[in-house]
Write a protein that holds these residues in place. Structure first.
Motif, PDB file in Angstrom:
ATOM      1  N   ASP A   2       0.838  -1.199   0.000  1.00 12.60           N
ATOM      2  CA  ASP A   2       0.000   0.000   0.000  1.00 12.60           C
ATOM      3  C   ASP A   2       0.873   1.249   0.000  1.00 12.60           C
ATOM      4  O   ASP A   2       0.561   2.244  -0.658  1.00 12.60           O
ATOM      5  CB  ASP A   2      -0.900  -0.003   1.236  1.00 12.60           C
ATOM      6  N   GLN A   3       1.974   1.187   0.690  1.00  9.36           N
ATOM      7  CA  GLN A   3       2.887   2.325   0.805  1.00  9.36           C
ATOM      8  C   GLN A   3       3.473   2.705  -0.549  1.00  9.36           C
ATOM      9  O   GLN A   3       3.613   3.890  -0.871  1.00  9.36           O
ATOM     10  CB  GLN A   3       4.008   1.962   1.774  1.00  9.36           C
ATOM     11  N   TYR A   4       3.830   1.693  -1.360  1.00  5.49           N
ATOM     12  CA  TYR A   4       4.472   1.979  -2.641  1.00  5.49           C
ATOM     13  C   TYR A   4       3.484   2.138  -3.795  1.00  5.49           C
ATOM     14  O   TYR A   4       3.891   2.439  -4.907  1.00  5.49           O
ATOM     15  CB  TYR A   4       5.479   0.873  -2.976  1.00  5.49           C
ATOM     16  N   ASN A   5       2.203   1.907  -3.548  1.00  6.06           N
ATOM     17  CA  ASN A   5       1.179   2.106  -4.569  1.00  6.06           C
ATOM     18  C   ASN A   5       1.527   1.372  -5.867  1.00  6.06           C
ATOM     19  O   ASN A   5       1.606   1.961  -6.945  1.00  6.06           O
ATOM     20  CB  ASN A   5       0.993   3.601  -4.851  1.00  6.06           C
ATOM     21  N   VAL A   6       1.736   0.061  -5.759  1.00  2.00           N
ATOM     22  CA  VAL A   6       2.201  -0.711  -6.907  1.00  2.00           C
ATOM     23  C   VAL A   6       1.046  -1.285  -7.727  1.00  2.00           C
ATOM     24  O   VAL A   6      -0.091  -1.368  -7.274  1.00  2.00           O
ATOM     25  CB  VAL A   6       3.106  -1.869  -6.439  1.00  2.00           C
ATOM     26  N   HIS A   7       1.389  -1.681  -8.930  1.00  4.74           N
ATOM     27  CA  HIS A   7       0.479  -2.404  -9.818  1.00  4.74           C
ATOM     28  C   HIS A   7       0.174  -3.757  -9.178  1.00  4.74           C
ATOM     29  O   HIS A   7       1.038  -4.370  -8.542  1.00  4.74           O
ATOM     30  CB  HIS A   7       1.170  -2.595 -11.171  1.00  4.74           C
ATOM     31  N   ALA A   8      -1.036  -4.235  -9.340  1.00  6.22           N
ATOM     32  CA  ALA A   8      -1.456  -5.487  -8.686  1.00  6.22           C
ATOM     33  C   ALA A   8      -0.626  -6.695  -9.118  1.00  6.22           C
ATOM     34  O   ALA A   8      -0.557  -7.689  -8.390  1.00  6.22           O
ATOM     35  CB  ALA A   8      -2.933  -5.739  -8.979  1.00  6.22           C
ATOM     36  N   PHE A   9       0.025  -6.627 -10.288  1.00  6.67           N
ATOM     37  CA  PHE A   9       0.828  -7.743 -10.767  1.00  6.67           C
ATOM     38  C   PHE A   9       2.311  -7.382 -10.852  1.00  6.67           C
ATOM     39  O   PHE A   9       3.068  -8.031 -11.566  1.00  6.67           O
ATOM     40  CB  PHE A   9       0.322  -8.221 -12.129  1.00  6.67           C
ATOM     41  N   SER A  10       2.726  -6.350 -10.138  1.00  2.76           N
ATOM     42  CA  SER A  10       4.139  -5.984 -10.130  1.00  2.76           C
ATOM     43  C   SER A  10       4.932  -7.028  -9.351  1.00  2.76           C
ATOM     44  O   SER A  10       4.380  -7.794  -8.557  1.00  2.76           O
ATOM     45  CB  SER A  10       4.334  -4.611  -9.493  1.00  2.76           C
ATOM     46  N   TYR A  11       6.241  -7.027  -9.555  1.00  5.02           N
ATOM     47  CA  TYR A  11       7.102  -7.973  -8.856  1.00  5.02           C
ATOM     48  C   TYR A  11       6.954  -7.840  -7.347  1.00  5.02           C
ATOM     49  O   TYR A  11       6.875  -8.833  -6.625  1.00  5.02           O
ATOM     50  CB  TYR A  11       8.568  -7.746  -9.251  1.00  5.02           C
ATOM     51  N   ARG A  12       6.899  -6.607  -6.837  1.00  9.59           N
ATOM     52  CA  ARG A  12       6.809  -6.387  -5.395  1.00  9.59           C
ATOM     53  C   ARG A  12       5.546  -7.037  -4.823  1.00  9.59           C
ATOM     54  O   ARG A  12       5.576  -7.685  -3.776  1.00  9.59           O
ATOM     55  CB  ARG A  12       6.818  -4.888  -5.075  1.00  9.59           C
ATOM     56  N   ALA A  13       4.425  -6.876  -5.524  1.00 18.22           N
ATOM     57  CA  ALA A  13       3.158  -7.443  -5.037  1.00 18.22           C
ATOM     58  C   ALA A  13       3.179  -8.970  -5.104  1.00 18.22           C
ATOM     59  O   ALA A  13       2.835  -9.651  -4.135  1.00 18.22           O
ATOM     60  CB  ALA A  13       1.991  -6.890  -5.857  1.00 18.22           C
ATOM     61  N   VAL A  14       3.590  -9.521  -6.234  1.00 18.10           N
ATOM     62  CA  VAL A  14       3.562 -10.970  -6.422  1.00 18.10           C
ATOM     63  C   VAL A  14       4.550 -11.661  -5.477  1.00 18.10           C
ATOM     64  O   VAL A  14       4.214 -12.649  -4.823  1.00 18.10           O
ATOM     65  CB  VAL A  14       3.872 -11.323  -7.892  1.00 18.10           C
ATOM     66  N   GLN A  15       5.788 -11.120  -5.393  1.00 23.12           N
ATOM     67  CA  GLN A  15       6.790 -11.736  -4.521  1.00 23.12           C
ATOM     68  C   GLN A  15       6.357 -11.690  -3.062  1.00 23.12           C
ATOM     69  O   GLN A  15       6.473 -12.685  -2.334  1.00 23.12           O
ATOM     70  CB  GLN A  15       8.135 -11.017  -4.687  1.00 23.12           C
ATOM     71  N   THR A  16       5.842 -10.551  -2.629  1.00 22.83           N
ATOM     72  CA  THR A  16       5.417 -10.389  -1.237  1.00 22.83           C
ATOM     73  C   THR A  16       4.315 -11.368  -0.873  1.00 22.83           C
ATOM     74  O   THR A  16       4.377 -12.060   0.150  1.00 22.83           O
ATOM     75  CB  THR A  16       4.931  -8.950  -0.985  1.00 22.83           C
ATOM     76  N   LEU A  17       3.304 -11.455  -1.714  1.00 23.68           N
ATOM     77  CA  LEU A  17       2.156 -12.296  -1.392  1.00 23.68           C
ATOM     78  C   LEU A  17       2.461 -13.783  -1.567  1.00 23.68           C
ATOM     79  O   LEU A  17       1.972 -14.613  -0.797  1.00 23.68           O
ATOM     80  CB  LEU A  17       0.955 -11.870  -2.236  1.00 23.68           C
ATOM     81  N   LEU A  18       3.292 -14.127  -2.545  1.00 19.23           N
ATOM     82  CA  LEU A  18       3.679 -15.525  -2.713  1.00 19.23           C
ATOM     83  C   LEU A  18       4.518 -16.001  -1.534  1.00 19.23           C
ATOM     84  O   LEU A  18       4.307 -17.102  -1.009  1.00 19.23           O
ATOM     85  CB  LEU A  18       4.461 -15.715  -4.018  1.00 19.23           C
ATOM     86  N   PHE A  19       5.479 -15.184  -1.117  1.00 19.31           N
ATOM     87  CA  PHE A  19       6.342 -15.562   0.000  1.00 19.31           C
ATOM     88  C   PHE A  19       5.522 -15.759   1.272  1.00 19.31           C
ATOM     89  O   PHE A  19       5.616 -16.801   1.935  1.00 19.31           O
ATOM     90  CB  PHE A  19       7.410 -14.485   0.230  1.00 19.31           C
ATOM     91  N   HIS A  20       4.719 -14.762   1.628  1.00 20.21           N
ATOM     92  CA  HIS A  20       3.945 -14.858   2.863  1.00 20.21           C
ATOM     93  C   HIS A  20       2.845 -15.921   2.754  1.00 20.21           C
ATOM     94  O   HIS A  20       2.491 -16.557   3.747  1.00 20.21           O
ATOM     95  CB  HIS A  20       3.342 -13.498   3.216  1.00 20.21           C
ATOM     96  N   GLY A  21       2.329 -16.115   1.538  1.00 20.15           N
ATOM     97  CA  GLY A  21       1.343 -17.175   1.326  1.00 20.15           C
ATOM     98  C   GLY A  21       1.942 -18.549   1.512  1.00 20.15           C
ATOM     99  O   GLY A  21       1.331 -19.433   2.124  1.00 20.15           O
TER     100      GLY A  21
END
Length: 308
Positions: free
Chosen positions: A134-153
């Motif tokens: 939320d802080q970085y206001n990224v695209h829903a499929f950006s690397y930051r979003a996908v990596q973060t959610l995959l790792f924690h998932g």
């Protein structure tokens, strides 16, 4: 090749329908996919052999560990720097390394229940509140979003599978061990914060924690210099040097220095937040224990009715 990686992995900051926002469309969809997949696989694998269940547990922790280590190599292409904040001083990153290590070390394996529980709690919390996205206001499929959610998932799946498939068993009389583990994590995080704070200026603006008091204009100026957007002149150099002298730098691993919601003043939060985090995580631990015993009791009732 480098340009391809940069274009593929950069943040793709965006506004509008494709922007990732906490508790909004894409976040809710990600949550449904992550938790739905974990629940579905738990039922699918429930009656499979122990070997299959062990493989499923191994895949989740190996995936999380691989994503964590790979991130250090991909961050320079994605963000333009290697984020020191990814060092293992948070509950999520540290639990990943500990859970992975206890599979290969007999001594650490004695504490696998505590490591897995910490990983489950921390990562379950974070997929529900991934503040950095939320802080970085990224695209829903950006690397930051996908990596973060995959790792924690993957870490969440590892914890749930370990419980559901009997890889670990919870006993009330031993729940104090989780409290000890949380205390050690608080101390470890405080150590990391103390060691790396106050030298953050050496890492330029790439490693300045968003919670510091740096003036936005100065931060933007430093970012422009680091990124090469503008060249350093004597005037700019002096401006930055003076700003760095006046600013307070700190890291906030495990939120033991500053609360993530900015409720407490920075003057008092370092004395309160270690105890807040200890209480919060242990309370979450007790809730999981309660759910664990509740589900087991319900399962026994259902089994008796079926056999009656």
């Amino acid at each position: 090749m480098i340009d391809i990686l940069r274009n593929l992995l950069n943040d793709h900051k965006t506004e509008g329908i494709m922007s990732f926002r906490i508790f909004e469309g894409w976040h809710i969809l990600y949550l449904i996919l992550i938790l739905g997949s974990i629940i579905a696989l738990s039922f699918i694998l429930k009656n499979k052999s122990e070997k299959v269940k062990s493989i499923a547990i191994a895949v989740t922790i190996n995936t999380a560990f691989s994503l964590y280590m790979l991130d250090f190599f991909l961050m320079p292409f994605a963000y333009g720097y290697i984020g020191i904040d990814k060092l293992p001083f948070h509950i999520c990153t540290l639990s990943c390394l500990l859970c992975f290590a206890c599979r290969h070390n007999k001594f650490l394996a004695k504490f696998k229940t505590q490591f897995i529980m910490l990983g489950l709690i921390g990562n379950l919390i974070y997929i529900h509140y991934p503040a950095v996205l939320d802080q970085y206001n990224v695209h829903a499929f950006s690397y930051r979003a996908v990596q973060t959610l995959l790792f924690h998932g993957a870490m969440t799946a590892h914890g749930i599978f370990s419980l559901v498939f009997g890889h670990i068993k919870l006993e009330w009389k031993y729940c104090y061990k989780e409290a000890i583990a949380i205390c050690l994590l608080v101390v470890w995080s405080l150590l990391g914060n103390i060691l790396y704070s106050n030298i953050a200026a050496e890492f330029k603006s790439n490693f300045i924690h968003p919670g510091n008091v740096m003036n936005d204009n100065i931060r933007e100026l430093i970012n422009n210099v680091v990124s090469g957007t503008i060249n350093i002149t004597p005037e700019i150099s002096n401006t930055i040097a003076e700003a760095l002298k006046e600013e307070t730098y700190f890291f906030n691993w495990f939120f033991v220095i500053k609360d993530p919601f900015n409720v407490l003043s920075i003057s008092i939060s370092p004395y309160i937040m270690p105890f807040v985090m200890l209480f919060t995580i242990f309370l979450a631990n007790i809730l999981i224990y309660s759910a664990y015993y509740g589900i087991r009791a319900l399962s026994r009732v259902i089994s008796k009715k079926r056999t009656a």
